[in-house]
Design a protein around this motif. Structure first.
Motif, mmCIF file in Angstrom:
data_model
loop_
_atom_site.group_PDB
_atom_site.id
_atom_site.type_symbol
_atom_site.label_atom_id
_atom_site.label_comp_id
_atom_site.label_asym_id
_atom_site.label_seq_id
_atom_site.Cartn_x
_atom_site.Cartn_y
_atom_site.Cartn_z
ATOM 1 N N GLN A 457 42.049 59.088 38.552
ATOM 2 C CA GLN A 457 41.132 59.290 37.428
ATOM 3 C C GLN A 457 41.671 58.655 36.144
ATOM 4 O O GLN A 457 40.891 58.202 35.300
ATOM 5 N N CYS A 458 42.995 58.580 36.051
ATOM 6 C CA CYS A 458 43.610 57.955 34.870
ATOM 7 C C CYS A 458 43.472 56.437 34.884
ATOM 8 O O CYS A 458 43.680 55.790 33.853
ATOM 9 N N LEU A 459 43.160 55.875 36.044
ATOM 10 C CA LEU A 459 43.088 54.415 36.170
ATOM 11 C C LEU A 459 41.674 53.868 36.070
ATOM 12 O O LEU A 459 41.494 52.647 35.973
ATOM 13 N N ALA A 460 40.660 54.730 36.096
ATOM 14 C CA ALA A 460 39.272 54.260 36.181
ATOM 15 C C ALA A 460 38.902 53.371 35.003
ATOM 16 O O ALA A 460 38.355 52.268 35.182
ATOM 17 N N GLU A 461 39.142 53.814 33.789
ATOM 18 C CA GLU A 461 38.784 53.032 32.604
ATOM 19 C C GLU A 461 39.534 51.708 32.568
ATOM 20 O O GLU A 461 38.960 50.657 32.263
ATOM 21 N N TYR A 462 40.805 51.748 32.889
ATOM 22 C CA TYR A 462 41.628 50.528 32.867
ATOM 23 C C TYR A 462 41.130 49.500 33.883
ATOM 24 O O TYR A 462 40.991 48.311 33.559
ATOM 25 N N LEU A 463 40.865 49.941 35.105
ATOM 26 C CA LEU A 463 40.423 49.000 36.135
ATOM 27 C C LEU A 463 39.061 48.409 35.788
ATOM 28 O O LEU A 463 38.779 47.250 36.112
ATOM 29 N N ASP A 464 38.197 49.188 35.127
ATOM 30 C CA ASP A 464 36.934 48.624 34.637
ATOM 31 C C ASP A 464 37.211 47.566 33.568
ATOM 32 O O ASP A 464 36.601 46.493 33.559
ATOM 33 N N TRP A 465 38.125 47.892 32.667
ATOM 34 C CA TRP A 465 38.424 46.987 31.557
ATOM 35 C C TRP A 465 38.954 45.649 32.064
ATOM 36 O O TRP A 465 38.576 44.589 31.561
ATOM 37 N N ARG A 466 39.819 45.697 33.057
ATOM 38 C CA ARG A 466 40.384 44.473 33.630
ATOM 39 C C ARG A 466 39.497 43.899 34.736
ATOM 40 O O ARG A 466 39.849 42.890 35.335
ATOM 41 N N ARG A 467 38.380 44.554 35.009
ATOM 42 C CA ARG A 467 37.436 44.099 36.031
ATOM 43 C C ARG A 467 38.130 43.926 37.389
ATOM 44 O O ARG A 467 37.839 43.010 38.150
ATOM 45 N N SER A 468 39.014 44.858 37.685
ATOM 46 C CA SER A 468 39.717 44.863 38.971
ATOM 47 C C SER A 468 38.948 45.780 39.916
ATOM 48 O O SER A 468 39.420 46.861 40.306
ATOM 49 N N PHE A 469 37.751 45.352 40.278
ATOM 50 C CA PHE A 469 36.849 46.244 41.000
ATOM 51 C C PHE A 469 37.268 46.456 42.449
ATOM 52 O O PHE A 469 37.019 47.520 43.015
ATOM 53 N N ASP A 470 37.901 45.469 43.070
ATOM 54 C CA ASP A 470 38.384 45.683 44.436
ATOM 55 C C ASP A 470 39.460 46.762 44.454
ATOM 56 O O ASP A 470 39.463 47.642 45.340
ATOM 57 N N ASP A 471 40.389 46.699 43.485
ATOM 58 C CA ASP A 471 41.406 47.748 43.384
ATOM 59 C C ASP A 471 40.750 49.100 43.122
ATOM 60 O O ASP A 471 41.163 50.134 43.674
ATOM 61 N N LYS A 472 39.714 49.096 42.284
ATOM 62 C CA LYS A 472 39.066 50.373 41.957
ATOM 63 C C LYS A 472 38.378 50.961 43.178
ATOM 64 O O LYS A 472 38.410 52.181 43.393
ATOM 65 N N ILE A 473 37.748 50.128 43.995
ATOM 66 C CA ILE A 473 37.111 50.624 45.212
ATOM 67 C C ILE A 473 38.161 51.249 46.135
ATOM 68 O O ILE A 473 37.944 52.323 46.718
ATOM 69 N N THR A 474 39.318 50.598 46.240
ATOM 70 C CA THR A 474 40.405 51.144 47.074
ATOM 71 C C THR A 474 40.874 52.487 46.536
ATOM 72 O O THR A 474 40.988 53.480 47.276
ATOM 73 N N VAL A 475 41.152 52.530 45.242
ATOM 74 C CA VAL A 475 41.678 53.746 44.612
ATOM 75 C C VAL A 475 40.684 54.895 44.736
ATOM 76 O O VAL A 475 41.041 56.026 45.122
ATOM 77 N N CYS A 476 39.425 54.642 44.408
ATOM 78 C CA CYS A 476 38.424 55.712 44.424
ATOM 79 C C CYS A 476 38.116 56.183 45.842
ATOM 80 O O CYS A 476 37.859 57.374 46.066
ATOM 81 N N GLY A 477 38.130 55.250 46.785
ATOM 82 C CA GLY A 477 37.869 55.644 48.166
ATOM 83 C C GLY A 477 38.929 56.597 48.691
ATOM 84 O O GLY A 477 38.616 57.630 49.306
ATOM 85 N N VAL A 478 40.193 56.280 48.423
ATOM 86 C CA VAL A 478 41.286 57.154 48.876
ATOM 87 C C VAL A 478 41.218 58.504 48.165
ATOM 88 O O VAL A 478 41.380 59.563 48.784
ATOM 89 N N ALA A 479 40.966 58.480 46.855
ATOM 90 C CA ALA A 479 40.907 59.724 46.073
ATOM 91 C C ALA A 479 39.753 60.611 46.533
ATOM 92 O O ALA A 479 39.888 61.838 46.634
ATOM 93 N N ARG A 480 38.612 60.006 46.823
ATOM 94 C CA ARG A 480 37.447 60.787 47.270
ATOM 95 C C ARG A 480 37.752 61.509 48.579
ATOM 96 O O ARG A 480 37.452 62.709 48.728
#
Length: 704
Positions: A457-480
């Motif tokens: 949850q601490c990384l969501a804003e940052y990954l959006d800002w850097r447009r690292s959407f593949d990393d965000k999909i990985t992170v959110c999928g594992v967290a969910r």
């Protein structure tokens, strides 16, 4: 007295003797020259390949007219990880130097067995070298100093008689093994190999790294063709061979073992061996051909480490990502400051390497596998490692939370810990991104799940800002998944919400709508109205992207009303902006302009300069569609100023494209082209490569 005849007896016939007489047999011994070992260089390694630059550097050091300082006595030390090919390079260089005629006095070779239990001492090595020079054993004195003096004297005589000698001291573990072997004179050369850098020798240091991908491929191909000239498996399976080389860490020993395994089974495709290595829980188990073993090579180095170095190596093997910062090392170690002295010692031993920047460290991939294996094989070490991982996860959660707080900070909020500005927060997150993404995946383990979900949850804003959407999909999928297993409905809903944003940005709109719907329903069930409002807002954006404009407008109105009721002005401003975009899509230009003005004003009132820039940009688009061109350009220029202030390169690129279209519409092609090219540069900095390519295409299509 009778005559003496040849042989080992005397003839006394015809002699006259008075009194007692005794004859004693006398033996005469004549020593021939003691045998020498001045052609003791091992044969070249079959299939040796690569190392062109390093080979040239060694030959330059050996060359008697190669530009070294007059009278200099040159010592060279080749160092590197076990199995990296130090001996092969040294032997290859020695053979080439001899072929050039640079060492007419011969070559001496001694294996110092520096990592064996019974390593060769300098005194023992000097005895071997003196014997190799033809010194009779009874003439070799005791004591390292006396032997070294005789060694240098014998070499000096040989230099006068025959010429220079090359001494190759292989597999040293410490400088004291090598230093007494210094040959003296001005023409002799000493070449040492070691797993340590041996800076104490005052030598030309030549550290070896792994082979390049091309060199590794060539080694595999040559090894198979030496065994069977018609073996074309590597050439026929280029991609599989490249993957095999990668799994071997481009380490010569590992590559040679992999090649031997293929040679032993000529029916086995390269791809089959790749699968065996990739799917194995222990790659090193396979990298063993019965005579050579990567694990055994590493274990020799590991067993000689002092306890503090061995412990840190084990902990580093558990670190996430390909390399780590000094801060991460300190967290793993449980220390207040990085253990620089221990790191430097491991670096000298080539078990740890310096990373891509100052204060960054990395392990060779196979060393990491070795370290993990050591930890798994001992219950006590496993618990030590789990404690280190807990410390690291807590460290990441604390500072990622602080960095996230700075990215979301607005005037009037509490100042976040550590980071005084956005630039500092972003720089820290950038430096740790690979590790942060990797650590969140520890959420699959029950022991780390709760903290890893918080970290995501601490990384969501940052990954959006850097447009690292593949990393965000990985992170959110594992967290969910982790939150769902733990019954953490807030964590699960938050993960669905963040996942939906990333899915929309990667073009997976249908999945995005589903993700935001799930998030909304979970937040409704929990009764968390502020988060429900955010889910409505994101759902509205996904619905608009899916072409369901009326549904999108309804969703944005619901989000706006909930934020308004909660008194959350910055998020109400965001909802007004999103509503304005949907109204524009529906052709309601004046309503859209009013919504964007309301959004901009709320951002201004909240002191959110970056949000205000978004408000100006959206307003500019609505004004343009309404035909109010001059006002639109003024709004875009104000947006551009705000985006550049925050280094929002995506927003900058989008606004520059809008301005380019305005110039194009006003028949100013040169200005339009310039703005499109500037837009492309900004999009590139934002990692929005598709948009960057489009902007360049538009620029190229403009006719001056």
């Amino acid at each position: 007295m009778g005559e003496q005849y040849g042989g080992d007896h005397q003839d006394f016939r015809g002699g006259e003797f008075n009194g007692d007489f005794t004859a004693k047999k006398v033996e005469y011994h004549q020593h021939g020259p003691a045998p020498t070992a001045l052609d003791a260089l091992p044969p070249k390694v079959a299939g040796f390949t690569g190392r062109g630059d390093q080979l040239a550097e060694l030959l330059g050091a050996f060359d008697p007219v190669g530009g070294e300082a007059p009278g200099a006595v040159l010592v060279a030390a080749v160092s590197g990880l076990g199995g990296i090919g130090k001996t092969a390079l040294a032997v290859e260089a020695a053979h080439e130097a001899c072929d050039e005629g640079w060492f007419p006095g011969g070559v001496l070779f001694v294996n110092l067995h520096g990592y064996d239990d019974d390593r060769v001492t300098a005194e023992q090595a000097l005895e071997t070298l003196l014997r190799g020079l033809g010194t009779p054993p009874e003439h070799i004195p005791n004591g390292v100093d006396a032997r070294a003096a005789l060694y240098r004297s014998v070499l000096a005589a040989r230099e006068r008689e025959l010429g220079a000698v090359l001494v190759l001291a292989d597999n040293a573990s410490a400088a004291e093994q090598v230093r007494p072997l210094h040959p003296g004179g001005v023409r002799h050369r000493l070449l040492a190999t070691s797993r340590s850098k041996l800076p104490q020798l005052g030598a030309r240091l030549l550290p070896l790294g792994e082979l390049s991908p091309e060199e590794a491929y060539d080694l595999l191909d040559r090894a198979l063709r030496i065994a069977a000239p018609g073996d074309t498996r590597v050439a026929n399976e280029g991609e599989a061979a490249a993957e095999l080389a990668l799994l071997c860490g481009h380490l010569p020993l590992a590559l040679q073992i992999a090649a031997a395994l293929l040679v032993l089974d000529r029916d086995k495709p390269v791809a089959e061996l790749v699968v065996e290595l990739a799917e194995s829980g222990d790659r090193l188990l396979h990298l063993d051909d019965g005579e050579r073993s990567v694990r055994a090579a590493f274990d020799l180095s590991y067993q000689r480490l002092p306890a503090e170095q061995a412990r840190l190596l084990r902990l580093l093997a558990l670190a996430p990502g390909s390399e780590v910062t000094a801060e991460v090392v300190a967290a793993l170690d449980g220390a207040d400051v990085p253990p620089v002295r221990v790191l430097d010692a491991l670096c000298r031993a080539h078990l740890v390497e310096r990373g891509s920047g100052r204060g960054r460290w990395r392990l060779h991939d196979l060393v990491r596998v070795f370290g993990v294996g050591v930890v798994k094989g001992d219950v006590r070490l496993w618990e030590e490692g789990e404690g280190a991982r807990e410390r690291l996860l807590a460290f990441y959660c604390r500072w990622a939370g602080a960095a996230d707080g700075r990215l979301r900070w607005l005037p009037g909020m509490q100042e976040p810990e550590r980071f005084t500005d956005r630039a500092g927060a972003l720089a820290w997150l950038d430096s740790e991104r690979a590790g942060l993404v990797a650590v969140v995946q520890w959420a699959r383990e029950e022991r780390f799940a709760a903290t890893a979900v918080l970290l995501s949850q601490c990384l969501a804003e940052y990954l959006d800002w850097r447009r690292s959407f593949d990393d965000k999909i990985t992170v959110c999928g594992v967290a969910r998944e982790a939150a769902h297993r733990a019954g953490d409905r807030v964590g699960e809903a938050s993960a669905w919400n963040s996942l939906g944003i990333a899915l929309q940005q990667t073009g997976r709109v249908g999945e995005s709508v589903d993700a935001h719907t799930r998030a909304r329903d979970l937040f409704q069930a929990i009764g968390d109205l502020p988060r429900e409002a955010a889910a409505w807002s994101n759902l509205g954006s996904a619905l608009q992207e899916a072409g369901r404009t009326d549904d999108a407008i309804d969703a944005h109105i619901r989000a706006r009303d909930l934020f308004q009721a909660a008194g959350d002005r910055p998020r109400e401003a965001m909802a007004w902006g999103n509503l304005g975009l949907a109204l524009r899509e529906a052709g309601r230009a004046e309503d859209a302009i009013a919504a964007h003005i309301r959004s901009r004003d709320l951002y201004q009132a909240a002191g959110d300069r970056h949000g205000e820039a978004r408000g100006w940009n959206n307003l500019g688009g609505a004004l343009w569609e309404a035909g109010r061109r001059n006002e639109a350009v003024e709004a875009c220029e104000k947006a551009l100023e705000g985006f550049r202030e925050f280094e929002d390169w995506y927003g900058t690129g989008r606004t520059l494209s809008n301005l380019a279209l305005a110039h194009q519409d006003a028949a100013r092609p040169a200005e339009a082209r310039t703005h499109f090219l500037q837009s492309a540069d900004a999009y590139t900095r934002a990692n929005a490569l598709t948009e960057a390519a489009e902007a360049r295409t538009w620029a190229e299509e403009i006719t001056p």
